[in-house]
Design an enzyme around this catalytic site. Structure first.
Site, PDB file in Angstrom:
ATOM      1  N   HIS A 246       0.815  -1.206   0.000  1.00 34.12           N
ATOM      2  CA  HIS A 246       0.000   0.000   0.000  1.00 34.12           C
ATOM      3  C   HIS A 246       0.852   1.261   0.000  1.00 34.12           C
ATOM      4  CE1 HIS A 246      -3.506  -2.359   0.336  1.00 34.12           C
ATOM      5  NE2 HIS A 246      -3.303  -2.763   1.571  1.00 34.12           N
TER       6      HIS A 246
ATOM      7  N   ARG B 288      -8.991  -7.166  -9.806  1.00 33.62           N
ATOM      8  CA  ARG B 288      -8.744  -8.337  -8.964  1.00 33.62           C
ATOM      9  C   ARG B 288      -9.718  -8.289  -7.788  1.00 33.62           C
ATOM     10  NH1 ARG B 288      -3.509  -6.097 -10.084  1.00 33.62           N
ATOM     11  NH2 ARG B 288      -2.308  -7.423 -11.511  1.00 33.62           N
TER      12      ARG B 288
ATOM     13  N   GLU C 165      -3.502 -18.399 -19.324  1.00 36.73           N
ATOM     14  CA  GLU C 165      -2.280 -18.335 -18.526  1.00 36.73           C
ATOM     15  C   GLU C 165      -1.678 -19.717 -18.285  1.00 36.73           C
ATOM     16  OE1 GLU C 165      -3.450 -16.520 -14.772  1.00 36.73           O
ATOM     17  OE2 GLU C 165      -5.482 -17.269 -15.091  1.00 36.73           O
TER      18      GLU C 165
ATOM     19  N   ASN D  60       2.255 -13.017 -16.916  1.00 38.41           N
ATOM     20  CA  ASN D  60       3.070 -13.345 -15.740  1.00 38.41           C
ATOM     21  C   ASN D  60       3.048 -14.838 -15.454  1.00 38.41           C
ATOM     22  OD1 ASN D  60       3.264 -10.603 -15.649  1.00 38.41           O
ATOM     23  ND2 ASN D  60       2.347 -10.339 -13.642  1.00 38.41           N
ATOM     24  N   ASP D  61       1.838 -15.396 -15.328  1.00 37.57           N
ATOM     25  CA  ASP D  61       1.724 -16.826 -15.039  1.00 37.57           C
ATOM     26  C   ASP D  61       2.075 -17.682 -16.247  1.00 37.57           C
ATOM     27  OD1 ASP D  61       1.141 -16.748 -12.376  1.00 37.57           O
ATOM     28  OD2 ASP D  61      -1.023 -16.876 -12.603  1.00 37.57           O
TER      29      ASP D  61
ATOM     30  N   ARG E 218       9.767 -16.663 -10.684  1.00 36.20           N
ATOM     31  CA  ARG E 218      10.623 -15.481 -10.868  1.00 36.20           C
ATOM     32  C   ARG E 218      10.986 -14.816  -9.554  1.00 36.20           C
ATOM     33  NH1 ARG E 218       7.357 -10.482 -11.957  1.00 36.20           N
ATOM     34  NH2 ARG E 218       5.202 -11.004 -11.451  1.00 36.20           N
TER      35      ARG E 218
ATOM     36  N   CYS F 201      -2.363  -8.963 -20.658  1.00 31.02           N
ATOM     37  CA  CYS F 201      -2.500  -8.504 -19.284  1.00 31.02           C
ATOM     38  C   CYS F 201      -1.322  -9.030 -18.477  1.00 31.02           C
ATOM     39  CB  CYS F 201      -3.820  -9.008 -18.706  1.00 31.02           C
ATOM     40  SG  CYS F 201      -4.099  -8.543 -17.002  1.00 31.02           S
TER      41      CYS F 201
END
Length: 592
Positions: free
Chosen positions: A193, A300, A435, A458-459, A469, A506
Site C-alpha cells: 500500500h 482483482r 495463462e 506473468n503466469d 521469478r 495482461c
C-alpha cells in the site's frame, strides 16, 4: 562518492533529494521477551486486551480524520479496523500468555509469526504481501503495550524524505502531504500500500530496502531514485549534480507524456490499441482516469474477501462492483472472478494439506469446489452488469471441460436471477484468462466458447518455462521474449482473431516499453497494465508504426534465442527513443 547506496524496490517513479526523517525507526525491534509468574497471567491478558481496544479506538479516530486528498484510501484503514475487530489475532496472543506464560509483547509477536508462516506459502505475490497489513496492525497494538507515544509527524515544519520501517495508510493521515517529498521503507513489496499511496500522491517511493535503519541518520542528505530503486546517502557534489539533472529531466519528460496521456494510443500509420489498467482496490480508479486509462482491463476481486471477519455477502459485493462500474462508465470494466486458493481462506474453510498450492485448488478450481461462494460472486457481478460496461473473466481455465463447467454455473445463476425478477445484462461479455499452456494450445477451441481472451503473461511465462521469478536461483530464466513464449502468444492472438474475438495482453509484458513493439506486431487489441505505466505505453505506441512493429516481430519469430531477441528489441527501441532509455525499466536482460 556517496557514503552508502541502498538498493530497494521502486514502486513509484521519480527522483527526490532532501533530508531524511524517520517515522518509526526500530518499532519492530526491542520487544521484551520473558516468562511471567502464574500470578501475572491475568494482568498480561488484561494488558493485551486493553492494547487492542486502544488501537481500535485510535484507528477509528484516524478514520474520521482522513484528509480529502487521501479519502480514497479510507477503505484500507477499514480493513485494518476489521483485523483489530477479528478475535483471532487477539485470542492467539492470549493463548500464548496462558499456555506458555509469555509476556503480552512476546505473545503478540509469536501470534503474528504464526500468521506469517501461513502467508509465506501463498503463491500469489499480492495476497502474500498482505501480511504487511497484519504487521502494521500488530505494530500499532505493540505501541500501546510498550507505552510508546507514537510518531511526531505533526511536528514536521520542513519538507522531508520520509523513512520508516513500515508505513501504514493510517500513518499517512498524520502527514501534511505538501511536506513529504518521497517515501522509503524497510518492508514491503511491489504491491504494498505504500506504493499505492505514493503513486496517488505522485511522489517517488522505494520499499523493501534493507539496512535503511542502520545506514541512515535523521537529517542526512539522501537521494531517492525511484527509477532504479536506489537510495544514495550523503552524495558527493558530482552525484548531487547528476541526480539533480536527472530529476529535472524526468519531471520534464513525465509532464510531457502526462499532457498527452488522454490521447488515443494510435500509431503514426493509424493502428489503434486500447490501453486499460489493472487494479485491485476501488480507490485506484482515480489513478486509472488520471493516467489516461481507457478502462479497467483487470479488477482483482480478491481484496474484497481479505481482512474480513466474515465473507462478503452479495449486497456488499454488488455495491462495490456498481461503484466501480459507475465511476468508470462508459469505460469498460473487466471483473475477474476469485483467483485464490484455500490457503487464503483458512479462517473460513480450513487449510488444505497441499504440497504445492500454486498447482492445487485455486482460481476456478477453488470456486467450483466452493459453489456457494462462487454463486454469490456471480450473482453480484450479474446484477452489477446492468451498467452495461462490465465484462466477466474466469482465471486459470485449463481447457474446454473446465470452461463449460464454469459456464454451466454461470448460466444457472442467470436463470436464478431471472426467476427472482432481478435485472442483469443478458449480453454481458464473458471471457477467460489464457495463462496455462493447456489453454494456450487449445486456444482455437476455447475461442469459440467465449467473447474475449486476456493473456496473463506473468503466469504463462512461469508455467511455460517452469520457473518461479521470485526465486533468485532461477529468476534469470524469466524471459518474456523467449522464442517459445512469443510463438505461444502469437498463436493465441491469431486463434482469437480467427474466431472474431478480442485479445488483450495482461501482465508486466504489457507495461514493458521494450515488449510493446513485438506485441503490437501481433495486432493485439488491448494492453492492460498498472495505471502508472499507461502514459509511457501510450507515448511509445504513438511514436511507432505498424510497419516497423511487424518487421520487428518477423525478425523475432525467426530468431532462435532469447539473447538474440532481446538485442533485436533493444536496438529497435534505441533507434526510436534514444534519449528516453534512462527512464525505462524492462523485464529483459541478456538472455541465453
Amino acid at each position: 562518492m556517496a557514503l552508502h547506496v541502498i538498493q530497494g524496490i521502486p514502486v513509484s517513479t521519480g527522483v527526490a533529494l532532501g533530508r531524511a526523517f524517520f517515522l518509526n525507526r526500530g518499532r519492530a525491534r526491542n520487544i521484551p521477551r520473558h516468562n511471567i509468574p502464574d500470578g501475572d497471567v491475568q494482568g498480561e491478558l488484561s494488558r493485551v486486551e486493553h492494547a487492542f481496544s486502544r488501537a481500535l479506538v485510535e484507528l477509528e479516530d484516524i478514520q474520521g480524520r482522513v484528509p480529502a486528498e487521501l479519502l480514497e484510501h479510507a477503505r484500507i484503514i477499514d480493513s485494518h479496523i476489521m483485523m483489530l475487530q477479528d478475535p483471532k489475532l487477539l485470542e492467539s496472543a492470549k493463548a500464548y500468555i496462558q499456555s506458555m506464560q509469555l509476556n503480552a509483547e512476546w505473545a503478540l509477536e509469536k501470534a503474528v509469526a504464526d500468521i506469517e508462516t501461513v502467508f509465506r506459502s501463498i503463491e500469489d505475490a499480492y495476497i502474500r504481501e498482505r501480511i504487511q497489513d497484519v504487521r502494521l496492525v500488530a505494530g500499532r497494538v505493540q505501541q500501546h503495550l510498550l507505552g510508546e507515544s507514537g510518531n511526531s509527524l505533526r511536528s514536521i515544519n520542513t519538507r522531508i524524505i520520509l523513512l520508516a520501517h513500515d508505513l501504514s495508510p493510517a500513518d499517512t493521515v498524520e502527514l501534511e502531504v505538501g511536506k513529504i517529498m518521497a517515501f522509503a521503507t524497510v518492508t514491503g513489496g511491489k504491491t504494498s500500500h505504500t506504493g499505492i499511496l505514493a503513486r496517488a500522491m505522485q511522489i517517488p517511493a522505494i520499499v523493501g530496502a534493507p539496512d535503511l535503519e542502520e545506514s541512515i541518520q535523521d537529517g542526512q542528505l539522501i537521494i531517492i531514485d525511484g527509477l532504479q530503486g536506489r537510495i544514495i546517502v550523503e552524495p558527493d557534489e558530482e552525484e548531487l549534480a547528476s541526480f539533480t539533472d536527472l530529476k529535472y529531466q524526468f519531471e520534464e519528460y513525465q509532464a510531457g507524456i502526462n499532457r498527452s496521456s488522454h490521447l488515443p494510443a494510435e500509431t503514426i500509420d493509424g493502428y489503434r490499441v486500447k490501453v486499460f489498467a489493472n487494479i485491485e482496490l476501488l480507490e485506484e480508479v482515480s489513478s486509472v482516469l488520471g493516467n489516461g486509462g481507457e478502462g479497467v482491463g483487470l479488477y482483482r476481486t480478491e481484496y474484497s474477501y481479505l481482512n474480513r471477519l466474515k465473507l462478503p455477502d452479495e449486497e456488499q459485493l454488488l455495491e462495490e462492483y456498481q461503484d466501480l462500474a459507475s465511476i468508470m462508465f462508459p469505460g469498460k470494466v473487466v471483473l475477474r472472478t476469485l483467483d485464490v486458493g484455500a490457503d487464503k481462506f483458512m479462517n473460513h474453510f480450513g487449510g488444505l494439506d497441499e504440497a504445492n498450492p500454486a498447482l492445487g485448488l485455486r482460481a476456478v478450481r477453488f470456486c467450483l469446489h466452493h459453489m456457494d461462494l462462487f454463486r454469490v460472486q456471480l450473482r453480484a457481478i450479474l446484477r452489477a452488469s446492468v451498467h452495461e460496461n462490465i465484462s466477466l473473466m474466469f482465471p486459470m481455465v485449463s481447457g474446454l471441460g473446465e470452461l463449460r463447467q464454469v459456464k454451466s454455473v454461470f448460466n444457472s445463476v442467470r436463470m436464478e436471477l431471472k426467476k427472482e425478477g432481478l435485472k442483469y445484462n443478458p449480453e454481458m461479455p464473458v471471457g477467460i484468462m489464457i495463462e496455462l499452456p493447456s489453454a494456450m494450445i487449445t486456444a482455437d477451441i476455447l475461442a469459440t466458447e467465449v467473447d474475449f481472451f486476456s493473456i496473463g503473461t506473468n503466469d504463462l511465462i512461469q508455467y511455460s518455462l517452469g520457473i518461479d521469478r521470485t526465486n533468485s536461483f532461477v529468476s534469470y530464466l524469466y524471459q518474456p521474449l523467449h522464442p517459445a513464449l512469443i510463438r505461444m502468444i502469437k498463436y493465441v492472438v491469431d486463434a482469437g482473431h480467427r474466431a472474431g474475438i478480442e485479445v488483450s495482453i495482461c501482465g508486466e509484458m504489457a507495461a514493458d516499453p521494450y515488449c510493446i513493439p513485438v506485441l503490437m506486431g501481433m495486432h493485439v487489441d488491448c494492453l492492460s497494465m498498472n495505471p502508472q505505466a499507461v502514459p509511457v505505453i501510450k507515448h511509445i505506441i504513438r511514436q511507432a508504426t505498424m510497419e516497423e512493429c511487424k518487421a520487428l516481430l518477423k525478425d523475432v519469430l525467426a530468431s532462435k534465442t532469447v539473447g538474440r531477441n532481446n538485442k533485436l528489441v533493444k536496438d529497435s527501441i534505441f533507434r526510436r527513443h534514444p534519449s528516453e532509455l534512462m527512464f525505462y525499466s524492462s523485464l529483459l536482460d541478456e538472455g541465453y
